[in-house]
Design a protein around this motif. Structure first.
Motif, short mmCIF file in Angstrom:
data_model
loop_
_atom_site.label_atom_id
_atom_site.label_comp_id
_atom_site.label_asym_id
_atom_site.label_seq_id
_atom_site.Cartn_x
_atom_site.Cartn_y
_atom_site.Cartn_z
N VAL A 6 -30.57 42.69 -9.36
CA VAL A 6 -29.95 42.50 -10.67
C VAL A 6 -28.80 43.48 -10.86
CG1 VAL A 6 -30.38 42.76 -13.15
CG2 VAL A 6 -31.97 41.50 -11.74
N ARG A 7 -28.95 44.67 -10.31
CA ARG A 7 -27.92 45.70 -10.42
C ARG A 7 -26.58 45.22 -9.87
NH1 ARG A 7 -29.04 51.30 -7.31
NH2 ARG A 7 -28.03 52.57 -8.87
N LYS A 8 -26.60 44.46 -8.78
CA LYS A 8 -25.36 43.96 -8.17
C LYS A 8 -24.58 43.09 -9.15
CE LYS A 8 -27.38 43.79 -3.56
NZ LYS A 8 -27.84 42.90 -2.47
N TYR A 9 -25.30 42.15 -9.80
CA TYR A 9 -24.65 41.25 -10.75
C TYR A 9 -24.16 42.02 -11.98
CZ TYR A 9 -26.84 37.56 -7.99
OH TYR A 9 -27.24 36.73 -6.98
N ALA A 10 -24.98 42.93 -12.47
CA ALA A 10 -24.62 43.68 -13.68
C ALA A 10 -23.37 44.53 -13.45
CB ALA A 10 -25.79 44.55 -14.11
N GLU A 11 -23.30 45.18 -12.33
CA GLU A 11 -22.15 46.04 -12.06
C GLU A 11 -20.86 45.23 -11.93
OE1 GLU A 11 -22.34 49.49 -10.02
OE2 GLU A 11 -24.31 49.99 -10.80
N LYS A 12 -20.94 44.05 -11.31
CA LYS A 12 -19.75 43.20 -11.20
C LYS A 12 -19.28 42.73 -12.57
CE LYS A 12 -20.68 41.71 -6.51
NZ LYS A 12 -21.10 40.61 -5.62
N LEU A 13 -20.24 42.39 -13.46
CA LEU A 13 -19.87 41.95 -14.81
C LEU A 13 -19.25 43.09 -15.61
CD1 LEU A 13 -22.88 39.66 -15.70
CD2 LEU A 13 -20.52 38.95 -15.36
N ILE A 14 -19.79 44.27 -15.49
CA ILE A 14 -19.25 45.41 -16.23
C ILE A 14 -17.84 45.74 -15.73
CG2 ILE A 14 -19.54 47.87 -16.74
CD1 ILE A 14 -22.59 47.34 -16.70
N THR A 15 -17.63 45.61 -14.44
CA THR A 15 -16.28 45.83 -13.90
C THR A 15 -15.30 44.84 -14.50
OG1 THR A 15 -17.21 46.66 -11.84
CG2 THR A 15 -14.92 45.94 -11.78
N ARG A 16 -15.70 43.59 -14.64
CA ARG A 16 -14.83 42.57 -15.26
C ARG A 16 -14.60 42.90 -16.74
NH1 ARG A 16 -12.82 38.26 -13.01
NH2 ARG A 16 -13.76 37.44 -11.13
N ALA A 17 -15.61 43.44 -17.41
CA ALA A 17 -15.52 43.69 -18.85
C ALA A 17 -14.59 44.85 -19.19
CB ALA A 17 -16.91 43.98 -19.41
N LYS A 18 -14.20 45.63 -18.20
CA LYS A 18 -13.29 46.74 -18.46
C LYS A 18 -11.91 46.25 -18.87
CE LYS A 18 -13.65 50.16 -15.40
NZ LYS A 18 -13.91 50.82 -14.10
N VAL A 19 -11.53 45.03 -18.44
CA VAL A 19 -10.27 44.42 -18.84
C VAL A 19 -10.62 43.16 -19.63
CG1 VAL A 19 -8.13 43.36 -18.05
CG2 VAL A 19 -9.12 45.28 -16.79
N ASP A 20 -10.36 43.21 -20.94
CA ASP A 20 -10.72 42.09 -21.81
C ASP A 20 -9.62 41.04 -21.78
OD1 ASP A 20 -11.87 40.44 -23.62
OD2 ASP A 20 -11.78 41.82 -25.32
#
Length: 188
Positions: free
Chosen positions: A44-58
């Motif tokens: 789950v950590r893999k998916y969460a980290e990728k999503l948070i990286t995307r969320a840094k640029v709105d």
């Protein structure tokens, strides 16, 4: 040997694994801390980290890509408005895995998966809530004391009147009036 084995299938079908991952990532973003097994947490950590990286640029594109994985609009909005900006300065490593021990039933390795900047604010809020409840309690006590000042005869007739028939209600009010008249001379 597990050469080039990119992910752990967790002994589940593809649909089950995908649904479980989405649910767990959504829960992680909602509560910012979840308890699960070690193998699930690492996936789950893999998916969460990728999503948070995307969320840094709105941007619209990043929101749509994240919406493919997260179906809850409130959580998606929280990801881009709260979590993403908080992690702006970090270059990865947005989550941590804390070991808890082994589960009683099947001896699975249980861990806590949480966001790195997670703070235990819940305990402070819970400590404030009982203090607020104590302030409200005396106000309720005052209301009950004002009701206690009413004569018992009036309470009984008021309660008995709706339950009883109309004829019995008249009789009870007459008897209560007689009892009040008898009580007045004794009080003087």
């Amino acid at each position: 040997m597990n050469h080039r084995n990119g992910f752990n299938p967790l002994s589940r079908t593809t649909a089950h694994r995908r649904a479980m991952s989405r649910n767990m990532v959504t829960s992680l973003l909602r509560y910012e801390r979840i308890t699960t097994t070690k193998s699930k947490a690492l996936e789950v950590r893999k998916y969460a980290e990728k999503l948070i990286t995307r969320a840094k640029v709105d941007s619209v594109h990043n929101r749509r890509e994240a919406a493919k994985f997260i179906s809850d609009e409130k959580i998606l909005n929280k990801l881009f408005t709260e979590i993403g900006p908080r992690m702006k300065e970090r270059n990865g490593g947005y989550t941590r895995v804390l070991k808890l021990g082994y589960r009683q039933g099947d001896a699975a390795d249980v861990v806590i998966l949480e966001l790195v900047d997670y703070k235990l604010e819940d305990n402070a809020e819970k400590a404030e809530k009982p203090a607020k409840a104590e302030k409200k309690a005396p106000a309720k006590a005052k209301k009950t004391t004002s009701k206690a000042k009413e004569p018992k005869a009036e309470k009984e007739t008021a309660e008995a009147a709706p339950k009883a028939k109309k004829t019995t209600a008249k009789k009870t009010t007459k008897t209560s009036e007689k009892s009040e008249k008898k009580e007045e001379p004794k009080a003087e």
